[in-house]
Design a protein around this motif. Structure first.
Motif, PDB file in Angstrom:
ATOM      1  N   GLY A  63       0.782  -1.233   0.000  1.00  0.00           N
ATOM      2  CA  GLY A  63       0.000   0.000   0.000  1.00  0.00           C
ATOM      3  C   GLY A  63       0.817   1.288   0.000  1.00  0.00           C
ATOM      4  O   GLY A  63       0.257   2.381  -0.081  1.00  0.00           O
ATOM      5  N   HIS A  64       2.140   1.145   0.119  1.00  0.00           N
ATOM      6  CA  HIS A  64       3.005   2.334   0.142  1.00  0.00           C
ATOM      7  C   HIS A  64       4.277   1.994  -0.635  1.00  0.00           C
ATOM      8  O   HIS A  64       5.367   1.913  -0.092  1.00  0.00           O
ATOM      9  N   ALA A  65       4.095   1.711  -1.929  1.00  0.00           N
ATOM     10  CA  ALA A  65       5.223   1.212  -2.731  1.00  0.00           C
ATOM     11  C   ALA A  65       6.117   2.354  -3.209  1.00  0.00           C
ATOM     12  O   ALA A  65       5.638   3.397  -3.659  1.00  0.00           O
ATOM     13  N   HIS A  66       7.415   2.115  -3.080  1.00  0.00           N
ATOM     14  CA  HIS A  66       8.416   2.993  -3.709  1.00  0.00           C
ATOM     15  C   HIS A  66       9.189   2.122  -4.688  1.00  0.00           C
ATOM     16  O   HIS A  66      10.246   1.590  -4.373  1.00  0.00           O
ATOM     17  N   LEU A  67       8.626   1.965  -5.884  1.00  0.00           N
ATOM     18  CA  LEU A  67       9.232   1.061  -6.873  1.00  0.00           C
ATOM     19  C   LEU A  67      10.574   1.578  -7.372  1.00  0.00           C
ATOM     20  O   LEU A  67      11.382   0.810  -7.876  1.00  0.00           O
ATOM     21  N   ILE A 184      -1.307  11.123  -6.685  1.00  0.00           N
ATOM     22  CA  ILE A 184      -0.512  12.326  -6.451  1.00  0.00           C
ATOM     23  C   ILE A 184      -0.069  12.327  -5.000  1.00  0.00           C
ATOM     24  O   ILE A 184      -0.886  12.176  -4.092  1.00  0.00           O
ATOM     25  N   LYS A 185       1.240  12.507  -4.782  1.00  0.00           N
ATOM     26  CA  LYS A 185       1.780  12.454  -3.415  1.00  0.00           C
ATOM     27  C   LYS A 185       2.059  13.855  -2.900  1.00  0.00           C
ATOM     28  O   LYS A 185       2.804  14.611  -3.518  1.00  0.00           O
ATOM     29  N   LEU A 186       1.470  14.169  -1.752  1.00  0.00           N
ATOM     30  CA  LEU A 186       1.715  15.473  -1.111  1.00  0.00           C
ATOM     31  C   LEU A 186       2.545  15.270   0.149  1.00  0.00           C
ATOM     32  O   LEU A 186       2.241  14.387   0.956  1.00  0.00           O
ATOM     33  N   GLY A 320       5.674  -0.470   4.363  1.00  0.00           N
ATOM     34  CA  GLY A 320       6.471   0.233   5.370  1.00  0.00           C
ATOM     35  C   GLY A 320       7.613   1.024   4.809  1.00  0.00           C
ATOM     36  O   GLY A 320       8.692   1.057   5.389  1.00  0.00           O
ATOM     37  N   ASP A 321       7.403   1.706   3.655  1.00  0.00           N
ATOM     38  CA  ASP A 321       8.487   2.508   3.083  1.00  0.00           C
ATOM     39  C   ASP A 321       9.672   1.621   2.707  1.00  0.00           C
ATOM     40  O   ASP A 321      10.833   2.006   2.901  1.00  0.00           O
ATOM     41  N   TYR A 322       9.418   0.429   2.169  1.00  0.00           N
ATOM     42  CA  TYR A 322      10.520  -0.462   1.781  1.00  0.00           C
ATOM     43  C   TYR A 322      11.273   0.125   0.586  1.00  0.00           C
ATOM     44  O   TYR A 322      10.706   0.829  -0.234  1.00  0.00           O
TER      45      TYR A 322
HETATM   46 ZN   LIG Z   1       7.346   6.686   1.637  1.00  0.00          ZN
END
Ligand SMILES: [Zn+2]
Length: 424
Positions: A63-67, A184-186, A320-322
């Motif tokens: 749910g919080h992917a940083h690909l 969109i990320k704020l 978790g911000d992986y």
């Molecule tokens: Zn993050």
């Protein structure tokens, strides 16, 4: 249309009911039938997968992917790679997630504007292997906010768009929408990585957030917010933000506001980063450095807040911000254990956050259904050699994922070898 039948597994369907023995028919990209009576679904014309002794469950949703984060140790790792190399890195990470049972990835943000977008498009076209992706945008921040890497003597672009005032916000959000971002990320609150803008501060204004939400929604897109402070959480709920990340600092009024919005919002606590920074991030971040950054206090606040939000029925997401060197992409299922350890979730309820809640987020605004083993749902399935309800950590071992199916397509199938090993 291809048909696959999975016979003999114990089925955990994520609906909230107890697991049962049964079989599942997949036709095309959909679950066509779920039967509790073995042998009831005709097998003719089907590829048959023997799942005896294994658990069939929905695919996991990050749910919080940083690909575009791969073994990051500093912000520089997000800025320095040229777009060409960074795109290849992003494609690698996407495949890593699917290999580890994550059939969906909801992009929190990307280090460059079109990284998630380009990889999503290639995966959707069938030219790359990876999860379903909702593409994250560059982070949008304000002067002095998290992600603004400039100094007066050294102007440089961080992994963010820096805007001030509603008009600049409107333009930035429209730009992200034009370029194909889904979310969109704020950056609404501060962060411990930015000493001049600590976690309890709220540099972005309600007017700026409102403009972002109104603009994104007019394009049919979603808004995610980095929100650690009380002010940021309250502004995000008031402005109609869809997904709130972190949410450590709350008071009673803020808890009530989140609860009142629980049918509309999703919340990802991202607790893994705190745990790993305090215990596993040496030599990059020592426990002393983490404590000096206030990570122990944030973990304490996160534990308290999200335990309470669990009791109030908030739709929590795992993720978790992986993507950091000390919390690599591919280990994202660790969040399930952290949900049990820190927030008091049962394994089954933690798994529902990773499947049912995540599926609802991925299909928000569409008529598709995802996240349960249920007739009519999109066919994202895992066959697990083990019982995740007894021990969620079995999902961390990719070798125990005997079947990974996304959208009805088999990404991996070692079920026969797994059955042979079990028989021996
Ligand atoms: Zn993050």
């Amino acid at each position: 249309m291809g048909k696959t039948i999975i016979v003999g597994p114990r089925i955990w369907d994520a609906s909230g009911s107890a697991p049962f023995d049964g079989e599942v028919l997949v036709e095309g990209n959909r679950i066509r039938a779920v039967s509790r009576v073995p042998g009831q679904i005709p097998q003719s014309g089907c590829q048959v997968i023997d799942g005896k002794g294994m658990t069939l469950m929905p695919g996991l949703v990050e749910g919080h992917a940083h690909l575009s984060f791969e073994t990051v140790t500093a912000t520089e790792d997000l800025i320095a790679p040229p777009p060409e190399e960074h795109t290849l890195l992003t494609a690698r990470v996407a495949k890593t997630l699917l290999d580890h049972g994550f059939t969906s990835a909801y992009g929190a943000s990307a280090a460059k504007l079109r990284l998630d977008v380009a990889v999503r498009n290639e995966i959707d076209a069938g030219r790359l292997q990876g999860p379903r992706i909702r593409a994250g945008s560059l982070e949008i921040t304000v002067t002095g906010g998290m992600g603004d890497e400039s100094r007066l003597h050294n102007l440089r672009s961080g992994p963010s768009l820096v805007v001030d005032g509603p008009e600049e916000m409107r333009k930035a959000v429209r730009l992200c929408c034009r370029e194909g971002c889904d979310n969109i990320k704020l950056d609404v609150s501060g962060d411990p990585f930015y000493p001049n803008t600590p976690a309890h501060s709220t540099p972005m204004t309600l007017e700026e957030i409102r403009m972002a939400v109104e603009t994104a929604h007019s394009f049919g897109r979603r808004v995610n917010a980095h929100a650690r402070s009380i002010g940021s959480i309250q502004s995000c709920v008031r402005a109609g933000v869809d997904v709130l990340y972190h949410c450590e600092y709350v008071d009673e009024e803020t808890l009530d506001m989140l609860e009142a919005a629980k049918e509309r919002i999703f919340v990802a606590p991202t607790v893994s980063l705190f745990h790993t920074m305090l215990h596993e991030a040496s030599p990059w971040v020592t426990p002393d450095t983490a404590r000096a950054m206030g990570i122990d206090k944030l973990l304490e606040a996160s534990t308290k807040t999200h335990t309470e939000l669990r009791k109030r029925g908030i739709r929590h997401l795992i993720g978790g911000d992986y993507g950091f060197a000390w919390s690599k992409n591919g280990t994202n299922a660790r969040d399930l254990g952290f949900f049990v350890q820190y927030f008091g979730y049962s394994p089954a309820e933690a798994l529902r956050c990773a499947t049912r809640n995540g599926g609802a987020l991925m299909t928000l605004g569409s008529s598709e259904k995802l996240g349960e083993v249920r007739e009519g749902h999109l066919a994202d399935l895992l066959l697990v050699d083990g019982d995740p309800l007894a021990d969620v950590s079995v999902l961390l071992d990719a070798d125990r994922l005997a079947l990974i199916m996304k959208d009805g397509q088999i990404h991996k199938n070692t079920s026969a070898a797994t059955r042979r090993r079990a028989a021996a």
